[in-house]
Write a protein that holds these residues in place. Structure first.
Motif, PDB file in Angstrom:
ATOM      1  N   ASN A  82     -84.007 -19.517 -42.606  1.00  0.00           N
ATOM      2  CA  ASN A  82     -84.435 -20.768 -41.995  1.00  0.00           C
ATOM      3  C   ASN A  82     -85.709 -21.256 -42.678  1.00  0.00           C
ATOM      4  N   THR A  83     -85.662 -22.463 -43.231  1.00  0.00           N
ATOM      5  CA  THR A  83     -86.772 -22.977 -44.019  1.00  0.00           C
ATOM      6  C   THR A  83     -88.053 -23.070 -43.202  1.00  0.00           C
ATOM      7  N   GLU A  84     -87.973 -23.667 -42.006  1.00  0.00           N
ATOM      8  CA  GLU A  84     -89.163 -23.867 -41.193  1.00  0.00           C
ATOM      9  C   GLU A  84     -89.791 -22.528 -40.799  1.00  0.00           C
ATOM     10  N   ALA A 136     -84.486 -23.641 -48.984  1.00  0.00           N
ATOM     11  CA  ALA A 136     -83.480 -24.685 -48.788  1.00  0.00           C
ATOM     12  C   ALA A 136     -82.116 -24.192 -49.250  1.00  0.00           C
ATOM     13  N   ASP A 187     -80.982 -21.553 -46.744  1.00  0.00           N
ATOM     14  CA  ASP A 187     -80.586 -22.249 -45.523  1.00  0.00           C
ATOM     15  C   ASP A 187     -79.181 -22.810 -45.667  1.00  0.00           C
ATOM     16  N   ARG A 241     -84.647 -29.872 -41.572  1.00  0.00           N
ATOM     17  CA  ARG A 241     -84.865 -29.122 -42.811  1.00  0.00           C
ATOM     18  C   ARG A 241     -85.269 -30.057 -43.938  1.00  0.00           C
TER      19      ARG A 241
END
Length: 228
Positions: free
Chosen positions: A81-83, A114, A117, A173
């Motif tokens: 997960n990018t965040e 990214a 993800d 994202r």
């Protein structure tokens, strides 16, 4: 510099058999043998959240307490997960290293995350397709019966809800990546090229153009400002 090692496998079976862990250890041993290791932690959990990974929380706490650097074999072992990955990077003030990304910084982390993800999405899609095919083979989706229309409506509603959730998640994202790239000095046309190269799509499944990037960025800034 001191280091804290973190390993993760997704299932109990992988944890018991060593499948996945052995490969991760081989990566880390190759690059960090002889360096000062002050801790080692292993989770047998999904990579979706931090809250359900107690070993990761302990690893992060030790890094913050000792000013150490967190080390993973591959960046997707930290998260897909990018965040979440960027949050960890900020909490550690950049003290994060991954064997598969030399000279890791915020820009490269965002790009690699990214991609990771996107792979997580594809894994989910492949799993769903396999389950759908199995249902067709065993005859689960039979026609007829008094509840057929109600069941069909329920399936359609679930599909629409899923698609809306995917659109919102994709936008979040993309916004995180746009924010990072803007901070790095890239223009909106350049960011649109980066998003398209990373496989991002707009909610209408189109490629990004500069105007859409600017609009998404401005909306994200407004949300940050208002807190909503």
């Amino acid at each position: 510099m001191q280091y804290v090692l973190y390993f993760r496998v997704s299932t109990k079976k992988q944890g018991e058999s060593g499948l996945g862990l052995d490969a991760q250890r081989a990566y880390v041993d190759h690059y960090y043998t002889g360096k000062p290791i002050i801790g080692e932690f292993t989770d047998i959990r999904s990579g979706k959240t931090i809250s359900k990974r107690p070993q990761l929380k302990q690893a992060l706490a030790l890094c913050q307490q000792e000013g150490a650097t967190l080390v993973v074999a591959k960046i997707d072992r930290l998260s897909r997960n990018t965040e979440l990955a960027l949050l960890i990077y900020r909490e550690l003030e950049g003290r994060l290293e991954s064997c598969d990304i030399p000279n890791l910084d915020k820009f490269t982390l965002t790009l690699f995350m990214a991609i990771a993800d996107r792979e997580r999405e594809l894994i989910g899609l492949r799993t769903k397709q396999a389950l759908d095919q199995k249902r067709l083979r065993v005859g689960e989706w039979r026609t007829g019966g008094p509840n057929e229309k109600k069941a069909a409506a329920g399936l359609l509603g679930a599909q629409v809800s899923s698609e809306m959730a995917d659109d919102n998640e994709n936008s979040r994202r993309a916004s995180a990546l746009i924010d990072s790239l803007r901070a790095g000095g890239l223009s909106y046309p350049q960011i649109a090229q980066q998003l398209n190269a990373a496989g991002f799509k707009t909610p209408r499944n189109c490629t990004f153009i500069a105007t859409q990037v600017r609009r998404l960025h401005q909306r994200a800034l407004l949300l940050k400002k208002t807190g909503y």
